[in-house]
Design a protein around this motif. Sequence first.
Motif, short mmCIF file in Angstrom:
data_model
loop_
_atom_site.label_atom_id
_atom_site.label_comp_id
_atom_site.label_asym_id
_atom_site.label_seq_id
_atom_site.Cartn_x
_atom_site.Cartn_y
_atom_site.Cartn_z
N VAL A 169 17.94 20.61 -21.56
CA VAL A 169 17.98 19.16 -21.48
C VAL A 169 19.08 18.77 -20.50
N TYR A 170 18.77 17.92 -19.56
CA TYR A 170 19.72 17.49 -18.55
C TYR A 170 20.38 16.19 -19.01
N VAL A 171 21.71 16.12 -18.92
CA VAL A 171 22.45 14.93 -19.34
C VAL A 171 23.22 14.37 -18.15
N LEU A 218 19.95 0.85 -16.68
CA LEU A 218 19.35 1.63 -15.61
C LEU A 218 20.26 2.80 -15.26
N LEU A 219 19.67 3.92 -14.96
CA LEU A 219 20.44 5.10 -14.59
C LEU A 219 20.66 5.08 -13.09
N THR A 220 21.89 4.88 -12.67
CA THR A 220 22.20 4.88 -11.25
C THR A 220 22.12 6.30 -10.70
N GLY A 221 21.63 6.41 -9.47
CA GLY A 221 21.44 7.72 -8.87
C GLY A 221 20.31 8.50 -9.52
N LEU A 222 19.27 7.79 -9.98
CA LEU A 222 18.21 8.42 -10.75
C LEU A 222 17.52 9.53 -9.98
N ASP A 223 17.22 9.31 -8.70
CA ASP A 223 16.49 10.32 -7.93
C ASP A 223 17.26 11.63 -7.85
N ALA A 224 18.56 11.52 -7.62
CA ALA A 224 19.38 12.73 -7.53
C ALA A 224 19.43 13.46 -8.88
N ALA A 228 18.05 17.26 -9.88
CA ALA A 228 18.92 18.23 -10.55
C ALA A 228 18.31 18.69 -11.87
N ALA A 229 17.66 17.76 -12.59
CA ALA A 229 17.03 18.11 -13.85
C ALA A 229 15.88 19.10 -13.62
N LYS A 230 15.07 18.86 -12.60
CA LYS A 230 13.98 19.77 -12.28
C LYS A 230 14.51 21.15 -11.89
#
Length: 295
Positions: A169-171, A218-224, A228-230
Amino acid sequence: FLDYTQAALFTDALDDYEGRTAGEVIAAQLRAHPSAKIYLTGHSLGGAGAVLAAARLADMGVSPAQLEVVTFGAPAVGNAVFTRAYREKFTLHRVVMKGDPMKDLLSAPLGFRQFGERIAWQPARSVAAFPHAMIAYVDAAIRQLYDSAGTNSFLFLAGQPNRTSGQPVYVAPIAADVDGALTADAPYMKAVLRDALYARNAETVFSAAGGGLSEEGLLTGLDAHLAAAKEAGAAQLYAYRISGAKVRDNRETYRLTLERAVYDTEGNLMAASSRSATTGALTPIETVLYLFTQD
């Protein structure tokens, strides 16, 4: 205090140990293994009992090197004669919170005396609890732990055996938006939340990048973070935000809120929650941990 100690360790015989009491079994084990050590600890009455238990074990032939006692806000348990008899029989560390009256409670009326190493602790500015309260000592102990090892260390609760090793799980970085009086608490609140997440799932991966959950949810920097999670092989992305403000007209009482957002690896919001509680019965650090367990 002695009745309490006797009832706990030196009264009831144990069927599985040839009719000996728990204290007798402990003493025999320590005598049989001279390199072993026992740590006795307690808060208030528990601390008094720990000192008396050590004294009783010393009387039963356990060496001073094997007995170490750590008390928190404990009263004295004996007079000058007791102190002279036992101060060399075991190691005693006395943790005392500033403003805690218990350490002197029996000194004047009974002539009881403290001994051992005195370790002075200071309650945090945000802690409203009576200095003798156990929650104040627990709060200070958590701070001491992270002060010595760093707030990025996995220490608190990390040794629990119920951690799972399921899917990673990525946090995202834990965000904190708190009153000025809670600024000093924020690193500790983040640290216990990180440790609690790690205790729940040993495969938790924490982001090394910036960006967190905003006030708008909203999660800022969502794409980054998604990338990283992938890369970490995580199926879900978690984001947390801690907010806190002082309750008006209440001395050192705060309302804390813990928000959580869960995304899949495509950036779709799967779940969101928000829980809040006021401090008082718990300290700010403990309240964050409490809110996490309620989720």
